[in-house]
Scaffold this active site. Structure first.
Site, PDB file in Angstrom:
ATOM      1  N   LYS A  56       0.804  -1.223   0.000  1.00 40.82           N
ATOM      2  CA  LYS A  56       0.000   0.000   0.000  1.00 40.82           C
ATOM      3  C   LYS A  56       0.841   1.278   0.000  1.00 40.82           C
ATOM      4  O   LYS A  56       0.371   2.334  -0.413  1.00 40.82           O
ATOM      5  CB  LYS A  56      -0.951   0.015   1.209  1.00 40.82           C
ATOM      6  CG  LYS A  56      -2.027  -1.050   1.155  1.00 40.82           C
ATOM      7  CD  LYS A  56      -3.331  -0.473   0.752  1.00 40.82           C
ATOM      8  CE  LYS A  56      -4.519  -1.416   0.723  1.00 40.82           C
ATOM      9  NZ  LYS A  56      -4.426  -2.772   1.215  1.00 40.82           N
ATOM     10  N   SER A  81      -8.680   1.218   8.694  1.00 36.75           N
ATOM     11  CA  SER A  81      -8.133   0.739   9.962  1.00 36.75           C
ATOM     12  C   SER A  81      -6.866  -0.047   9.682  1.00 36.75           C
ATOM     13  O   SER A  81      -6.219  -0.547  10.571  1.00 36.75           O
ATOM     14  CB  SER A  81      -9.155  -0.151  10.670  1.00 36.75           C
ATOM     15  OG  SER A  81      -9.540  -1.180   9.797  1.00 36.75           O
ATOM     16  N   GLU A 207      -9.544 -14.140  -3.663  1.00 40.38           N
ATOM     17  CA  GLU A 207     -10.301 -13.561  -2.552  1.00 40.38           C
ATOM     18  C   GLU A 207     -10.494 -14.579  -1.440  1.00 40.38           C
ATOM     19  O   GLU A 207     -10.463 -15.791  -1.702  1.00 40.38           O
ATOM     20  CB  GLU A 207     -11.722 -13.222  -3.019  1.00 40.38           C
ATOM     21  CG  GLU A 207     -11.834 -12.010  -3.872  1.00 40.38           C
ATOM     22  CD  GLU A 207     -13.270 -11.807  -4.295  1.00 40.38           C
ATOM     23  OE1 GLU A 207     -13.758 -10.697  -4.141  1.00 40.38           O
ATOM     24  OE2 GLU A 207     -13.910 -12.763  -4.774  1.00 40.38           O
ATOM     25  N   GLY A 211     -15.835 -14.019   1.256  1.00 34.43           N
ATOM     26  CA  GLY A 211     -16.176 -12.719   0.678  1.00 34.43           C
ATOM     27  C   GLY A 211     -15.851 -12.679  -0.800  1.00 34.43           C
ATOM     28  O   GLY A 211     -14.947 -11.964  -1.229  1.00 34.43           O
ATOM     29  N   ASP A 213     -17.179 -11.370  -3.448  1.00 38.82           N
ATOM     30  CA  ASP A 213     -17.913 -10.382  -4.261  1.00 38.82           C
ATOM     31  C   ASP A 213     -17.219 -10.138  -5.600  1.00 38.82           C
ATOM     32  O   ASP A 213     -17.866  -9.908  -6.616  1.00 38.82           O
ATOM     33  CB  ASP A 213     -18.065  -9.067  -3.506  1.00 38.82           C
ATOM     34  CG  ASP A 213     -16.714  -8.447  -3.201  1.00 38.82           C
ATOM     35  OD1 ASP A 213     -16.018  -8.972  -2.321  1.00 38.82           O
ATOM     36  OD2 ASP A 213     -16.337  -7.462  -3.868  1.00 38.82           O
ATOM     37  N   SER A 307       1.265  -9.886  -0.429  1.00 35.50           N
ATOM     38  CA  SER A 307       0.885  -8.469  -0.377  1.00 35.50           C
ATOM     39  C   SER A 307       1.292  -7.748   0.900  1.00 35.50           C
ATOM     40  O   SER A 307       1.447  -6.522   0.886  1.00 35.50           O
ATOM     41  CB  SER A 307      -0.621  -8.332  -0.607  1.00 35.50           C
ATOM     42  OG  SER A 307      -1.327  -9.187   0.269  1.00 35.50           O
TER      43      SER A 307
HETATM   44  C1  LIG Z   1      -5.165  -3.804   0.969  1.00 38.00           C
HETATM   45  C2  LIG Z   1      -4.568  -5.134   0.970  1.00 38.00           C
HETATM   46  C3  LIG Z   1      -4.963  -6.126   0.033  1.00 38.00           C
HETATM   47  C4  LIG Z   1      -6.045  -5.890  -0.975  1.00 38.00           C
HETATM   48  O1  LIG Z   1      -5.717  -4.857  -1.868  1.00 38.00           O
HETATM   49  P1  LIG Z   1      -6.803  -4.168  -2.790  1.00 38.00           P
HETATM   50  O2  LIG Z   1      -6.060  -3.151  -3.553  1.00 38.00           O
HETATM   51  O3  LIG Z   1      -7.847  -3.567  -1.888  1.00 38.00           O
HETATM   52  O4  LIG Z   1      -7.401  -5.237  -3.623  1.00 38.00           O
HETATM   53  C5  LIG Z   1      -4.303  -7.342   0.044  1.00 38.00           C
HETATM   54  N1  LIG Z   1      -3.334  -7.611   0.955  1.00 38.00           N
HETATM   55  C6  LIG Z   1      -2.951  -6.700   1.868  1.00 38.00           C
HETATM   56  C7  LIG Z   1      -1.874  -7.071   2.826  1.00 38.00           C
HETATM   57  C8  LIG Z   1      -3.542  -5.428   1.908  1.00 38.00           C
HETATM   58  O5  LIG Z   1      -3.152  -4.533   2.832  1.00 38.00           O
END
Ligand SMILES: *Cc1c(COP(=O)(O)O)cnc(C)c1O
Length: 322
Positions: A56, A81, A207, A211, A213, A307
């Site tokens: 992010k 959050s 996903e 969830g 969606d 991620s």
């Molecule tokens: C936000 C986040 C996601 C999902 O990312 P999106 O851009 O909302 O699809 C996946 N893994 C982690 C660790 C995140 O912080």
């Protein structure tokens, strides 16, 4: 219906220039054990080692870097959050922009403390009686702040796409790429890089099973809304995709898969014990899905985006022991 232009790979390249030298170029890890388990070559893009512990930071820093002098002076507001809040707070601190983060009253104390630690002004709201988007918008209007949403924004998704750009640059084309999916900022940005750098690669969003969606939306061809899902993958507890993110996902992604929480836990344990890495449950979505379809992956080159790695140690231990 309003029409809007979708960002392109050119925007990902521009984002890569903005974040260069500020965001980490995260490592791509491999594991012989893992390769033997799947009978293939697996490349793990480790955004758990990104600044503030998740991808992010890429989107947040890209978005804030594009602020005008007036916007920089007035400041940014975000509601979250989780990792988006910390990405915005850290980026704002680096760029000298005042940041206000709207967080629920029951947000983990560690996350509130981390966000405050980056110098952000934290506004607490009641999850059950107040609407965080309305609060964010009101603060934006009253104080002239710029609201930056967690995924449905061209600069956010273009920034998130830089992780996959680096992955393809480092390891070359792949046959398959598995990407965690919440609101779709990471997946849509990844799709732009994939179609530019490895057009034949099969790209899957993954996903939490509770969830799905995004899977429903993908199959129906329109954005489906659900109630906040009950899952340990708190980074993917989104209720719907966004207009920008879905516009790219429906065009450029091959399919959306799901993984149950139990498989996220076993994947989390695999990363910890075999690879000495702490990965948060949401970060485990990609590998969990790949392991469940490993016969189809034999002999292929497979990429996985990890991620993020932000999880309290107590929570990690509780999940691992259960
Ligand atoms: C936000 C986040 C996601 C999902 O990312 P999106 O851009 O909302 O699809 C996946 N893994 C982690 C660790 C995140 O912080």
């Amino acid at each position: 219906m309003t029409t809007f232009e979708l960002p392109t790979y050119v925007d990902v390249e521009a984002a890569a220039k903005r974040i260069a030298g500020v965001a980490h170029r995260t490592p791509v890890q491999t594991s012989r054990t893992l390769n033997e388990m799947i009978g293939t070559e697996v490349f793990l893009k480790c955004e758990n080692f990104q600044r503030m512990g998740a991808f992010k930071f890429r989107g947040a820093f890209n978005a804030l870097s594009k602020f005008s002098p007036e916007q920089r002076k007035a400041g940014v507001v975000a509601f979250s959050s989780g990792n988006h809040a910390q990405g915005i707070a850290l980026s704002a601190k680096i760029l000298g922009i005042p940041a206000t983060i709207v967080m629920p009253h029951d947000a983990p104390a560690a996350k509130v403390a981390a966000t405050k630690g980056y110098g952000a002004n934290v506004v607490i709201y009641d999850r059950y009686t107040e609407d965080r988007e309305a609060i964010g918008r009101r603060l934006a209007e009253e104080q002239g702040l710029t609201l930056i949403p967690p995924y449905d924004h061209p600069d956010i998704l273009a920034g998130q796409g830089t992780a996959a750009k680096e992955l393809f640059e480092d390891v070359g084309p792949l046959d398959y790429l598995f990407v965690p999916l919440g609101g779709g900022g990471l997946l849509s940005g990844t799709a732009l890089s994939t179609r530019a750098l490895a057009p034949q690669c099969v790209l899957y969003g993954v996903e939490p099973e509770a969830g799905n969606d995004g899977q429903q939306s993908f199959r129906k061809g329109e954005i489906v809304h659900i109630d906040t899902p009950k899952t340990i993958a708190d980074g993917a507890q989104t209720q719907h995709l966004g207009n920008y993110t879905f516009g790219i996902i429906k065009r450029d992604v091959n399919d959306i898969l799901t993984a149950p929480d139990a498989e996220l836990v076993s994947t989390m344990k695999f990363y910890a014990t075999r690879m000495k890495m702490i990965v948060e449950p949401t970060g485990c979505l990609g590998l969990a899905a790949a392991l469940s379809m490993k016969d189809a992956l034999k002999g292929k080159r497979v990429g996985i985006i990890i991620s993020g790695g932000n999880i309290d140690l107590e929570r990690f231990c509780a999940l691992a022991a259960a």
